[in-house]
Design a protein around this motif. Structure first.
Motif, mmCIF file in Angstrom:
data_model
loop_
_atom_site.group_PDB
_atom_site.id
_atom_site.type_symbol
_atom_site.label_atom_id
_atom_site.label_comp_id
_atom_site.label_asym_id
_atom_site.label_seq_id
_atom_site.Cartn_x
_atom_site.Cartn_y
_atom_site.Cartn_z
ATOM 1 N N PRO A 128 10.242 9.345 -40.895
ATOM 2 C CA PRO A 128 8.796 9.752 -41.452
ATOM 3 C C PRO A 128 8.273 8.474 -42.124
ATOM 4 O O PRO A 128 8.831 7.868 -43.184
ATOM 5 C CB PRO A 128 9.289 10.950 -42.406
ATOM 6 N N GLU A 129 6.925 8.434 -42.116
ATOM 7 C CA GLU A 129 6.148 7.648 -42.988
ATOM 8 C C GLU A 129 5.621 7.962 -43.967
ATOM 9 O O GLU A 129 5.458 7.325 -45.066
ATOM 10 C CB GLU A 129 4.989 7.128 -42.100
ATOM 11 N N GLU A 130 5.510 9.526 -44.365
ATOM 12 C CA GLU A 130 4.827 10.278 -45.455
ATOM 13 C C GLU A 130 5.644 11.448 -45.758
ATOM 14 O O GLU A 130 6.060 12.055 -44.810
ATOM 15 C CB GLU A 130 3.360 10.541 -45.132
ATOM 16 N N ARG A 191 -4.426 15.579 -57.238
ATOM 17 C CA ARG A 191 -3.966 15.032 -56.256
ATOM 18 C C ARG A 191 -3.324 13.525 -56.439
ATOM 19 O O ARG A 191 -4.203 12.636 -57.147
ATOM 20 C CB ARG A 191 -5.139 14.772 -55.063
ATOM 21 N N GLN A 192 -2.113 13.223 -55.866
ATOM 22 C CA GLN A 192 -1.329 11.961 -56.426
ATOM 23 C C GLN A 192 -0.716 11.435 -55.144
ATOM 24 O O GLN A 192 -0.267 12.264 -54.283
ATOM 25 C CB GLN A 192 -0.592 12.342 -57.287
ATOM 26 N N THR A 193 -0.915 10.049 -54.887
ATOM 27 C CA THR A 193 -0.321 9.224 -53.912
ATOM 28 C C THR A 193 0.275 8.191 -54.412
ATOM 29 O O THR A 193 -0.084 7.659 -55.509
ATOM 30 C CB THR A 193 -1.527 8.748 -53.081
ATOM 31 N N GLY A 194 1.538 8.000 -53.877
ATOM 32 C CA GLY A 194 2.442 6.898 -54.270
ATOM 33 C C GLY A 194 3.218 6.173 -53.329
ATOM 34 O O GLY A 194 3.266 6.970 -52.141
ATOM 35 N N GLU A 195 3.746 5.163 -53.495
ATOM 36 C CA GLU A 195 4.674 4.460 -52.234
ATOM 37 C C GLU A 195 6.132 4.453 -53.099
ATOM 38 O O GLU A 195 6.454 4.323 -54.186
ATOM 39 C CB GLU A 195 4.331 2.912 -52.036
ATOM 40 N N LEU A 196 6.943 4.578 -52.108
ATOM 41 C CA LEU A 196 8.377 4.708 -52.632
ATOM 42 C C LEU A 196 8.912 3.663 -52.708
ATOM 43 O O LEU A 196 8.833 2.779 -51.580
ATOM 44 C CB LEU A 196 9.002 5.797 -51.740
ATOM 45 N N ALA A 269 -1.894 21.299 -57.209
ATOM 46 C CA ALA A 269 -1.261 19.692 -57.300
ATOM 47 C C ALA A 269 -0.983 19.504 -55.706
ATOM 48 O O ALA A 269 0.043 20.110 -55.149
ATOM 49 C CB ALA A 269 -0.020 19.544 -58.171
ATOM 50 N N GLU A 270 -1.044 18.369 -55.165
ATOM 51 C CA GLU A 270 -0.709 17.707 -54.065
ATOM 52 C C GLU A 270 -0.163 16.352 -54.199
ATOM 53 O O GLU A 270 -0.754 15.665 -54.887
ATOM 54 C CB GLU A 270 -1.695 17.619 -52.989
ATOM 55 N N LEU A 271 1.059 16.124 -53.936
ATOM 56 C CA LEU A 271 1.728 14.930 -54.040
ATOM 57 C C LEU A 271 1.998 14.288 -52.507
ATOM 58 O O LEU A 271 2.613 15.156 -51.789
ATOM 59 C CB LEU A 271 3.068 15.035 -54.914
ATOM 60 N N THR A 272 1.650 12.917 -52.519
ATOM 61 C CA THR A 272 1.902 12.200 -51.188
ATOM 62 C C THR A 272 2.856 11.132 -51.407
ATOM 63 O O THR A 272 2.432 10.069 -52.011
ATOM 64 C CB THR A 272 0.706 11.818 -50.192
ATOM 65 N N VAL A 273 4.074 10.987 -50.927
ATOM 66 C CA VAL A 273 4.999 9.804 -51.054
ATOM 67 C C VAL A 273 4.879 9.073 -49.730
ATOM 68 O O VAL A 273 5.432 9.601 -48.725
ATOM 69 C CB VAL A 273 6.438 10.539 -51.467
ATOM 70 N N ARG A 274 4.543 7.947 -49.686
ATOM 71 C CA ARG A 274 4.317 7.101 -48.625
ATOM 72 C C ARG A 274 5.697 6.246 -48.582
ATOM 73 O O ARG A 274 6.238 5.977 -49.692
ATOM 74 C CB ARG A 274 3.214 6.278 -48.674
ATOM 75 N N VAL A 275 6.494 6.196 -47.153
ATOM 76 C CA VAL A 275 7.358 5.266 -47.231
ATOM 77 C C VAL A 275 7.021 4.020 -46.544
ATOM 78 O O VAL A 275 7.339 4.134 -45.211
ATOM 79 C CB VAL A 275 8.649 6.246 -46.406
#
Length: 334
Positions: A128-130, A191-196, A269-275
């Motif tokens: 998975p990419e996200e 809403r929060q987005t970040g990169e692992l 709350a929505e959290l998106t973790v990009r890989v």
């Protein structure tokens, strides 16, 4: 019968010679075994084999101590979540987790939340990419009353990342990512987005070596449990676990999007973790070291070979050392 004779203008072409192979004439030089010329030849051969190594070492980078490979890990949700929120003051502190023991310790501070998790694999390669997490936090107490104005929220999500490239020893790391946001205005949505990212204290081992123990597979919420349920904050629990591991995961957050509001009965709350694919550093194996060192040896061997060959040829041809010349144009005496 008639006799076929070649035409006059074709007879010359048929009798011409075509060059098939040629060898140059070379003059050879001979000398006794115990002579200065033989000693110079031995020094010439020894210099070709030994001199490139110290030159390559002095230039730097002969032995590759660390290498890197670009790799996207296989990340899975470990079904461990810890939520901590604050209202207008410390007394309005509440929490929720996927641990039954921690939820029992929270007592009246417990706010059961609704969590949804899914992943996106755009190229369908099984990696998975996200990873997406949607959290709904109730703001109205269970006994009823006015909605709680939420000013700060922290979320810890447990993840398991597997790195299995053939360049280094495969390993899996059980870590956690922390996402938090706060505002002087009460919020209705975040809403929060970040990169692992992978944090390493030392490079990984080569694929031919056994990998060292990274972090024990202890429950993520085991370090956060205490008498009052939340004596240790979320940030402290994550940092304590991160400091005890050789490799761990962390989230590089983007700027959060905090939407103010007080009318809603729940906080979304929505959290998106990009890989992303990142460089993983490792120690190369012995075969890889020798392969790269051999290339540097050849890079210095050829210019040194040309220089020493010219020097040796000049010494022999101009009579610096005594030799016997044998020309192929002169007949050998019996």
């Amino acid at each position: 019968p008639p006799v076929l004779t070649p035409r006059p203008h074709l007879r010359g072409r048929c009798t011409q010679h075509m060059r098939l192979y040629s060898t140059p004439l070379a003059t050879t030089y001979h000398a006794n075994t115990a002579s200065c010329a033989s000693l110079c030849t031995l020094l010439y051969a020894a210099a070709l084999l030994l001199v490139p190594w110290p030159l390559a070492y002095a230039a730097g980078g002969l032995w590759l101590k660390e290498a890197s490979v670009r790799e996207r890990p296989l990340v899975r949700f470990s079904h461990e979540v810890l939520v901590e929120g604050y209202g207008a003051g410390v007394e309005s502190r509440f929490g929720w987790s996927t641990s039954f023991e921690l939820n029992d310790a929270l007592a009246h501070r417990l706010r059961p939340c609704e969590l949804r998790a899914w992943s996106d694999d755009a190229d369908r390669d099984g990696v998975p990419e996200e990873l997406h997490f949607a959290l709904s936090v109730p703001l109205v107490p269970e006994g009823g009353g006015d909605p709680l104005p939420l000013h700060a929220l922290s979320v810890v999500v447990g993840l398991v990342a597997h790195y299995g490239d053939d360049a280094h020893a495969p390993f899996s790391v059980h870590g956690a990512v922390l996402a938090e946001a706060s505002s002087p205005l009460p919020g209705a949505r975040w809403r929060q987005t970040g990169e692992l990212q992978l944090q390493r204290s030392l490079p990984l081992e080569a694929h031919t070596e056994p990998h060292r123990t990274v972090c024990a597979d202890t429950p993520l919420l085991g370090h956060a449990r205490s008498a009052d349920g939340l004596a240790l904050t979320v940030a402290e629990a994550v940092e304590l676990q991160r400091a005890a591991c050789n490799e761990t995961l962390w989230l590089a957050p983007h700027p959060p999007l905090w939407t103010p509001g007080t009318a809603a009965t729940s906080f979304e709350a929505e959290l998106t973790v990009r890989v992303p694919a990142a460089h993983v550093h490792y120690r190369p194996s012995t075969a890889e070291l020798l392969k790269l060192a051999w290339v540097q040896f050849l890079a210095l061997f050829w210019p040194l070979y040309w220089l020493l060959s010219c020097l040796l040829g000049a010494c022999i041809q101009h009579g610096v050392v005594a030799t016997r010349a044998h020309s192929p144009l002169k007949a050998k005496s019996m």
